[in-house]
Enzyme design. Structure first.
Site, PDB file in Angstrom:
ATOM      1  N   ASN A 210       0.800  -1.124  -0.194  1.00 15.32           N
ATOM      2  CA  ASN A 210       0.056   0.123   0.130  1.00 15.32           C
ATOM      3  C   ASN A 210       0.782   1.142   0.094  1.00 15.32           C
ATOM      4  O   ASN A 210       2.226   1.081  -0.075  1.00 15.32           O
ATOM      5  CB  ASN A 210      -0.711   0.053   1.336  1.00 15.32           C
ATOM      6  CG  ASN A 210      -0.357  -0.089   2.444  1.00 15.32           C
ATOM      7  OD1 ASN A 210       0.503   0.676   2.904  1.00 15.32           O
ATOM      8  ND2 ASN A 210      -0.390  -1.304   3.181  1.00 15.32           N
ATOM      9  N   ASP A 279      -4.585  -6.365   5.283  1.00 14.22           N
ATOM     10  CA  ASP A 279      -5.860  -7.027   5.799  1.00 14.22           C
ATOM     11  C   ASP A 279      -5.701  -8.579   5.290  1.00 14.22           C
ATOM     12  O   ASP A 279      -6.164  -9.370   6.038  1.00 14.22           O
ATOM     13  CB  ASP A 279      -6.996  -6.449   5.503  1.00 14.22           C
ATOM     14  CG  ASP A 279      -7.213  -4.953   6.439  1.00 14.22           C
ATOM     15  OD1 ASP A 279      -6.597  -5.158   7.618  1.00 14.22           O
ATOM     16  OD2 ASP A 279      -7.628  -4.070   5.713  1.00 14.22           O
ATOM     17  N   LYS A 289       8.313 -17.361 -11.059  1.00 13.23           N
ATOM     18  CA  LYS A 289       7.708 -16.137 -11.533  1.00 13.23           C
ATOM     19  C   LYS A 289       6.223 -16.669 -12.186  1.00 13.23           C
ATOM     20  O   LYS A 289       6.303 -17.555 -12.900  1.00 13.23           O
ATOM     21  CB  LYS A 289       8.382 -15.437 -12.632  1.00 13.23           C
ATOM     22  CG  LYS A 289       7.892 -14.090 -12.978  1.00 13.23           C
ATOM     23  CD  LYS A 289       8.679 -13.241 -13.960  1.00 13.23           C
ATOM     24  CE  LYS A 289       7.940 -12.483 -14.603  1.00 13.23           C
ATOM     25  NZ  LYS A 289       8.348 -11.934 -15.925  1.00 13.23           N
ATOM     26  N   ASP A 306      -5.032  -9.920  13.179  1.00 11.79           N
ATOM     27  CA  ASP A 306      -4.975  -8.355  13.588  1.00 11.79           C
ATOM     28  C   ASP A 306      -4.176  -8.038  14.915  1.00 11.79           C
ATOM     29  O   ASP A 306      -4.433  -8.425  15.963  1.00 11.79           O
ATOM     30  CB  ASP A 306      -6.655  -7.991  13.966  1.00 11.79           C
ATOM     31  CG  ASP A 306      -6.849  -6.758  14.036  1.00 11.79           C
ATOM     32  OD1 ASP A 306      -5.900  -5.819  14.611  1.00 11.79           O
ATOM     33  OD2 ASP A 306      -7.856  -6.262  13.464  1.00 11.79           O
ATOM     34  N   ILE A 307      -3.030  -7.446  14.513  1.00  8.16           N
ATOM     35  CA  ILE A 307      -2.009  -7.180  15.475  1.00  8.16           C
ATOM     36  C   ILE A 307      -2.469  -6.323  16.424  1.00  8.16           C
ATOM     37  O   ILE A 307      -2.205  -6.727  17.835  1.00  8.16           O
ATOM     38  CB  ILE A 307      -0.863  -6.400  14.849  1.00  8.16           C
ATOM     39  CG1 ILE A 307      -0.382  -7.375  13.624  1.00  8.16           C
ATOM     40  CG2 ILE A 307       0.364  -6.049  15.681  1.00  8.16           C
ATOM     41  CD1 ILE A 307       0.695  -6.455  12.568  1.00  8.16           C
ATOM     42  N   LYS A 337     -13.888   0.898  15.502  1.00  8.64           N
ATOM     43  CA  LYS A 337     -12.577   0.072  15.776  1.00  8.64           C
ATOM     44  C   LYS A 337     -12.084   0.060  17.138  1.00  8.64           C
ATOM     45  O   LYS A 337     -11.595  -0.779  17.782  1.00  8.64           O
ATOM     46  CB  LYS A 337     -11.507   0.752  14.765  1.00  8.64           C
ATOM     47  CG  LYS A 337     -11.556  -0.027  13.325  1.00  8.64           C
ATOM     48  CD  LYS A 337     -10.785   0.821  12.274  1.00  8.64           C
ATOM     49  CE  LYS A 337     -11.021   0.254  10.952  1.00  8.64           C
ATOM     50  NZ  LYS A 337     -10.425   1.151  10.015  1.00  8.64           N
TER      51      LYS A 337
END
Ligand code: PMT
Length: 399
Positions: A210, A279, A289, A306-307, A337
């Site tokens: 990301n 996620d 490859k 989920d840390i 959250k």
């Protein structure tokens, strides 16, 4: 942060005078008392009434003021001030101050003031570049005056160059850092911070990731160190220099970040999850490859651990601060959250907008906890991180 200070704002006559109204608002919002002194020419650019309404006090324009005790407003104002900031400071007021002239209230105040003095110059770029202005500035600096800006950019006169007054929020940040320096609010406290993106490999040459640059997390690590904390930084792949004195643990994948954070969290009093953790990660990592085939392809992914939720479920849990990166319904998603992951605080930011969030120098945060919230306005990530660390320390020390 509350600023228990008396700020004396001097406004001289330049087109940037209107920007100083925002400066008054920023200081008052944090609890500072502000009094405003305007030169005659400043009142031609913006009305004294505007500053009166924003500061909540009459604006001073006259050297000899019959309304003021002993008709000595320059002495009483100079004694009252913890800090004098002149914004905008025109070439004219700079010249007067550097030569010790005292022919109006503002220049007289400067001579009578014993508090720190700051100038935010604003003028045409040619005037700023004139040798005599340079000499005047250097002279004032020698006498301990601090200069903020000016900035480069387009000017009201149509020219481009150095001479624009610094933005009110930058002047505000500069002053708050100096008059209310970062206190050692986390002295000796062990703080664990995650930063940056994760990379989820697909094959030897490809990965999913990301846009996180790590800037927010690294700024938090620096701010926590400045506040006296012992910092461990678990970082995804970024192109940033590690903060001096932080214990850096480099990871790549969400699974590696999970292992590193969970093994460290038990030894830390505070965990701040600023990393943008994947996620989902691909179920299969091809050893060769992947070859191009067909018009479409599918990658099977599985949810990563989920840390944040696992850290807050530890017994005893560290004081756990999450982030929320949202493109819609910021508060609702952030509060959801906060509750679901059993966090002590959550710092929410808009992402995918024009400014702030991922890979930008600036950001703004809306911070929520069970019984309150606070907005930290758009500013550079260094300043923002310092504000967030102060807020976290306040809440951590309260609980
Ligand atoms: O790195 P920069 O370019 O400076 O950008 C900063 C930032 C936008 C990345 C940062 O401010 C930020 O918002 N970080 C959190 C990004 C994110 O993943 O948000 P989220 O809403 O998807 O996740 C919520 C929280 O859960 C986060 O604290 C995240 O670290 C945590 N999480 C998410 C998934 C997972 N598997 N484990 C987690 O711990």
């Amino acid at each position: 942060m509350t600023i228990n200070k008396h700020i004396l704002l001097g406004v001289s006559g330049g087109i940037a005078a209107y920007k100083s109204a925002e400066l008054v608002r920023l200081f008052r919002k944090q609890g500072a008392e502000v009094r405003v002194v305007m030169t005659k020419s400043a009142t031609q650019f913006i009305s004294a009434l505007t500053f009166q309404a924003l500061s909540g006090h009459p604006v001073h324009t006259e050297l000899l003021d019959v309304e003021t005790e002993n008709a000595m407003s320059h002495i009483s104002l100079a004694r009252w001030a913890d800090c004098l900031i002149i914004a905008p400071a025109t070439a004219n007021i700079i010249a007067k101050l550097s030569h010790g002239l005292a022919d109006d209230l503002l220049s007289t105040l400067y001579l009578a003031a014993t508090c720190p003095v700051y100038l935010a110059p604003a003028m045409n770029q040619a005037m700023w570049n004139k040798a005599v202005t340079f000499e005047n500035i250097e002279r004032l600096k020698k006498h301990g005056v601090k200069i903020i800006g000016p900035e480069q950019g387009d000017q009201a006169c149509g020219e481009t160059g150095f001479g624009r007054m610094s933005e009110p929020v930058d002047i505000y940040n500069h002053l708050t850092d100096t008059i209310e320096p970062q206190t050692p609010c986390l002295q000796g406290i062990k703080v664990l911070i995650s930063a940056g993106p994760t990379r989820e490999p697909l094959d030897p040459v490809r990965y999913l990731t990301n846009r996180s640059s790590g800037k927010m997390g690294y700024a938090l690590a620096k701010a926590a160190l400045k506040a006296g904390a012992e910092v461990t930084l678990v970082s995804g792949p970024v192109a940033l220099i590690s903060p001096e004195n932080a214990h850096l643990i480099k990871v790549e994948t969400a699974e590696q970040m999970y292992k590193a954070v969970l093994s460290e969290a038990v030894n830390h009093a505070i965990y701040i999850g600023a990393a943008a953790v994947a996620d989902y990660s691909p179920i299969v990592i091809n050893s060769e490859k992947i070859k191009k085939q067909g018009e479409q392809t599918t990658i099977l992914m599985q949810k990563s651990k989920d840390i944040l939720a696992e850290v807050s479920a530890l017994t005893p849990p560290p004081f756990t601060v999450g982030f929320a990166a949202e493109t819609q319904d910021l508060e609702a998603y952030a509060r959801e959250k906060l509750t679901r992951k059993k966090l002590d605080m959550i710092a929410a930011n808009w992402v995918g907008k024009e400014q702030g969030g991922f890979d930008s120098e600036e950001n703004a945060l809306h911070v929520y906890w069970a019984k309150g919230d606070k907005t930290l306005a758009m500013t550079d990530k260094t300043k923002l991180a310092e504000q967030l660390i102060r807020l976290i320390a306040e809440r951590f020390n309260n609980e």
